[in-house]
Design an enzyme around this catalytic site. Structure first.
Site, PDB file in Angstrom:
ATOM      1  N   HIS A 119       0.853  -1.187   0.000  1.00 28.17           N
ATOM      2  CA  HIS A 119       0.000   0.000   0.000  1.00 28.17           C
ATOM      3  C   HIS A 119       0.892   1.241   0.000  1.00 28.17           C
ATOM      4  CE1 HIS A 119      -3.278   2.621   0.433  1.00 28.17           C
ATOM      5  NE2 HIS A 119      -3.671   2.394   1.681  1.00 28.17           N
ATOM      6  N   HIS A 170      -2.941  -1.234 -12.324  1.00 30.52           N
ATOM      7  CA  HIS A 170      -3.743  -0.743 -11.206  1.00 30.52           C
ATOM      8  C   HIS A 170      -5.125  -1.379 -11.277  1.00 30.52           C
ATOM      9  CE1 HIS A 170      -5.856   2.059  -8.509  1.00 30.52           C
ATOM     10  NE2 HIS A 170      -4.656   2.328  -8.025  1.00 30.52           N
ATOM     11  N   ASP A 231       2.602   5.242  -8.096  1.00 27.70           N
ATOM     12  CA  ASP A 231       3.769   4.818  -7.330  1.00 27.70           C
ATOM     13  C   ASP A 231       5.028   4.724  -8.186  1.00 27.70           C
ATOM     14  OD1 ASP A 231       2.370   4.440  -4.850  1.00 27.70           O
ATOM     15  OD2 ASP A 231       1.500   2.628  -5.711  1.00 27.70           O
TER      16      ASP A 231
END
Length: 296
Positions: A119, A170, A231
């Protein structure tokens, strides 16, 4: 602190949003001093500065930053502030809030969820993976060797054996991640301003992003669209800002606490039931064996 009236929780959340950057900066400076015997720098937050400006001036010994640095950190904070109730830490806030507990316990639980490498720590995994690619490929411009190594990653033959290319793909953004697009644009601007090795590093990231979809297609024999997520570039951006890795996930928390606060307020406003998951046993039925007949 245990008063969970809407007015009090709103007050607590606003204070937490405002104070989180200072708590993070001071905790980082204290850690460096008491655990690593480094100089202790305590810079007070300044009125009139944005969250990103204050954070940069509090964590840097000389308190100096450029307008571009503040702009790109501000963008990163905005992009990470909220992502719906389906992400792990925000859902954690809903679950814990539904028990009737206090604001600080709910936010602490969210921080615990965010700490996980799948996460809030995902950008650290991206950076570690990229270092691994460089170590095994050698030439960062050799697209053939890079793609071959990406296929090895997917085949669980390289890096951590997970079969993942971190930062690519994703669950929600299946076509493209608008957050990654915005961050990439600013990352390129910052890399150009810094020049030298940072331009090379940015181009390396861009090459991996470009080659990853074709590696997926070749390995999985699928034309499914794969894109970089937020990310992928965030860790690179923080590194270019000379922000230490220890602050990557805390900066995520500084940003996401706005979203967590909204979810806590929503849960208090619209629900009065404790959240309990429904479990279904998918194991095979076993015949009962008397205790005296059971083997060890």
């Amino acid at each position: 602190p245990d008063d969970i009236s809407y007015e009090n929780v709103l007050r607590q959340c606003i204070r937490l949003i405002g104070q989180m950057p200072t708590m993070t900066a001071y905790a980082y400076q204290a850690r460096n001093h008491y655990y690593y015997d480094k100089s202790l720098y305590i810079h007070n937050p300044q009125k009139g500065l944005s969250t990103s400006e204050n954070l940069l001036q509090m964590i840097r010994p000389d308190s100096k930053y450029t307008k571009l640095e503040a702009e790109i950190l501000d963008l990163a904070l905005v992009l990470h502030a909220e992502h719906g109730g389906g992400n792990n830490s925000s859902f954690t806030v809903h679950v814990v809030t539904s028990t009737g507990t206090d604001t600080y316990s709910a936010i602490a639980a969210a921080i615990g969820a965010l700490k996980g490498p799948k996460h809030g720590g995902a950008n650290l995994k991206v950076m570690d993976m990229m270092e691994d690619i460089k170590a095994h490929v050698g030439d960062k411009r050799d697209k053939g060797r890079i793609k071959d190594y990406l296929i090895r990653l997917l085949n669980k033959e390289a890096y951590d054996g997970s079969g993942l290319i971190y930062g690519i793909g994703h669950a929600v953004y299946t076509k493209s991640d608008p957050r990654a697009k915005l961050l990439k644009r600013k990352a390129e601007e910052l890399a150009a301003a810094l020049g030298g090795e940072w331009e090379e590093e940015f181009n390396f990231y861009k090459t991996v992003e470009e080659l990853a979809p074709s590696a997926f297609e070749e390995y999985k024999n699928s034309s499914k669209v794969m894109c970089a997520n937020v990310d992928f570039y965030s860790g690179l951006v923080y590194s270019m800002l000379n922000i230490p890795k220890e602050l990557f996930t805390p900066i995520f928390a500084i940003s996401r606490i706005a979203g967590w606060s909204a979810h806590r307020l929503e849960e208090l406003a619209v629900s009065n039931r404790i959240i309990r998951p429904a479990y279904k046993n998918v194991g095979r039925k076993q015949p009962y064996v008397d205790l005296s007949d059971r083997r060890e």
